[in-house]
Each structure stands twice: as structure tokens, then as C-alpha cells.
Write an enzyme that holds these catalytic residues in place. Structure first.
Site, PDB file in Angstrom:
ATOM      1  N   ARG A   1     -43.073  14.268   1.125  1.00  0.00           N
ATOM      2  CA  ARG A   1     -44.428  13.719   1.181  1.00  0.00           C
ATOM      3  C   ARG A   1     -45.418  14.817   1.549  1.00  0.00           C
ATOM      4  O   ARG A   1     -46.524  14.881   1.004  1.00  0.00           O
ATOM      5  CB  ARG A   1     -44.507  12.565   2.185  1.00  0.00           C
ATOM      6  CG  ARG A   1     -43.741  11.332   1.763  1.00  0.00           C
ATOM      7  CD  ARG A   1     -43.907  10.202   2.765  1.00  0.00           C
ATOM      8  NE  ARG A   1     -45.243   9.629   2.704  1.00  0.00           N
ATOM      9  CZ  ARG A   1     -45.733   8.779   3.616  1.00  0.00           C
ATOM     10  NH1 ARG A   1     -44.986   8.435   4.665  1.00  0.00           N
ATOM     11  NH2 ARG A   1     -46.948   8.292   3.499  1.00  0.00           N
TER      12      ARG A   1
ATOM     13  N   CYS B   1     -49.589  11.735  10.595  1.00  0.00           N
ATOM     14  CA  CYS B   1     -48.531  11.304   9.677  1.00  0.00           C
ATOM     15  C   CYS B   1     -49.219  10.529   8.563  1.00  0.00           C
ATOM     16  O   CYS B   1     -50.288  10.923   8.113  1.00  0.00           O
ATOM     17  CB  CYS B   1     -47.476  10.475  10.408  1.00  0.00           C
ATOM     18  SG  CYS B   1     -48.157   9.030  11.259  1.00  0.00           S
TER      19      CYS B   1
END
Length: 273
Positions: A175, A231
Site C-alpha cells: 500500500r 496509516c
């Protein structure tokens, strides 16, 4: 090195206020159901989405709650600023660290995370029941610590080179690199961010407090540096923040809005590999 996590062998049940934060990102009702069935005696329940996030706001997927809402939560939970507070989840999860960070932000400096989680405490003989406590309301006045909070503006200034902070991305490497993005509509990372997958913080389903994590962190960012962690939605960055503090990083901040907030603005710049 700050004391962030406490092991069951070092906890005295009767001398602590207890907060249960068990939750599942796949089933938002699971944590409350577990709590209703059984919890550490005296524990109140804090729900990630109802209590620890302002889900009606548009600043990411788990936005920062308003100070007034947090103050009300602390008061109805029966907290005083100097209470010895133990927060727990299932162990090795991000939810207790999210609650603990909010407590730290509010000045509850005598708050800690139970390392082993609920089942570990139950097996160790901690008293558990299914009684819902009704703690007496307090008039506690939080003492907000803005030095550990990174609003979007601070991150924008960091990307522009106007702060000394290092951005640290707690998501998986794929990611971070923009190779795969299963949740957010735009793949990539905040420009200039370094990578440290929060899953590396765990060993046998609990957070790893030995020197291995410390060494891994040192290979990415030094303890003397300022660090801002993020995050996808601000939840799994909380364990990274907690482990940084545990390992002596004094100048750490949490970007609660995180990547989902960053890409919410038109024209937001991202990097991919």
C-alpha cells in the site's frame, strides 16, 4: 524509555480504572458483543466508531473526535486526571493504542496498555463478569497536549519542508508503494514518507517489546528525530506511535486523519514507486 505497555504480572486490578476497547474492523458490533458477554470487572466500554472517532466528519475514515465529545466520554467514564488507567483489547490490536493515545492527548499521563489482552488477563485470573458498571460522573478537565497531535495543516507543512518532522507510514509495504490499495480510492503515500508496516510490531499476537523492534525502528528513523505517524485511517498508526514512545522516541505525533484524509482534498499530491 516511557512505560506504555504493562504486563498482567505488574497490574493490580483494584488500583486501576479499566477501559475495554475490543473491536473488529470487519464487524463493528463484535467488540461490544464481547464486552457484553464478559469483561474485566469494572471496565467501561469505548467503541472505536462511537467513542474514539467522529464518524460524521469528513476528515478521513476514523476522524478525530471533538474535544467536547472526548471530555464528555471521560466524565461519563468516571475518570479523574491522575487515575491509574488500564486500556485493553484482544492483544496485538490497534484499538487499545488508539484509546491510550487519546488519553495521552487529554493529559491522562497515568494511563497504560495491557500487553496481553483480555483472554490473557482472564487466563491469569483477573476478575471478569458481565455487569455493566455505572461509574460516578466526574468533572474532569482534560489537559490537552497538542505536541503529540498532527492536524492536516502540520502534515502539509511537513511535506513542504517547513517542519523537521519525518513522516512514517504504518500501512503494508504494497500500500505504501501504491502497488495495491484495497480501501482508499487513490493509491500511493504522502510525499516524502518512510515506511514501517505496523504488523512488524507484533510477535505471537502481542506487541513485541524486546530489542528487535527497537532495532528495526532505528534502521528507519532515529530516536532524536521528530516523527509523525499515519496509516490509512489513523487507527493502525496508533500502535506504531505507542511503540515509538516505548522505545524512547520523545518527539512523536499522530496524524489521526491519515492517508484517507490526505487524499480527500482535490489535487492532493501522492507518491508511488
Amino acid at each position: 524509555m516511557a512505560t506504555v505497555f504493562v504486563s498482567i504480572k505488574d497490574i493490580e486490578h483494584a488500583k486501576s480504572k479499566w477501559i475495554d476497547t475490543r473491536f473488529s474492523l470487519q464487524d463493528a458490533n463484535e467488540g461490544k458483543q464481547k464486552y457484553t458477554e464478559s469483561h474485566v470487572t469494572g471496565a467501561v466500554y469505548w467503541d472505536l466508531e462511537r467513542d474514539l472517532s467522529a464518524m460524521t466528519k469528513s476528515e478521513g475514515r476514523h476522524p478525530m473526535p471533538e474535544k467536547a465529545a472526548l471530555t464528555e466520554l471521560f466524565r461519563t467514564s468516571g475518570l479523574s486526571i491522575d487515575d491509574h488507567i488500564i486500556v485493553y483489547d484482544d492483544g496485538g490490536s490497534p484499538f487499545a493504542t488508539r484509546a491510550w493515545w487519546l488519553l495521552q492527548y487529554a493529559g491522562f499521563n497515568n494511563s497504560f496498555i495491557a500487553l496481553e489482552g483480555f483472554e490473557g488477563m482472564k487466563e491469569a485470573g483477573f476478575p471478569v463478569d458481565n455487569c455493566i458498571p455505572e461509574p460516578p460522573r466526574t468533572l474532569v478537565a482534560p489537559q490537552w497536549d497538542e505536541t503529540i497531535y498532527a492536524p492536516r495543516q502540520f502534515v502539509e507543512e511537513t511535506v513542504a519542508g517547513k517542519t523537521a518532522s519525518v513522516l512514517l507510514d504504518a500501512r503494508s509495504a504494497v500500500r505504501y508503494r501504491g502497488e495495491n490499495e484495497p480501501i482508499d480510492p487513490i493509491a500511493g503515500r504522502i510525499p516524502g514518507a518512510l515506511s514501517f508496516d505496523w504488523e512488524q510490531l507484533k510477535k505471537e499476537s502481542v506487541f513485541n517489546l524486546d530489542g528487535a523492534v527497537k532495532e528495526q525502528l532505528h534502521n528507519v528513523v532515529k530516536p532524536i528525530e521528530e516523527v509523525t505517524v499515519y496509516c490509512g485511517s489513523g487507527v493502525t498508526a496508533a500502535p506504531l506511535y505507542a511503540l515509538l514512545k516505548h522505545n524512547g522516541y520523545e518527539f512523536a505525533r499522530l496524524y489521526v486523519g491519515s492517508y484517507s484524509d490526505w487524499i480527500s482534498q482535490p489535487g492532493a499530491k501522492v507518491e508511488v514507486d
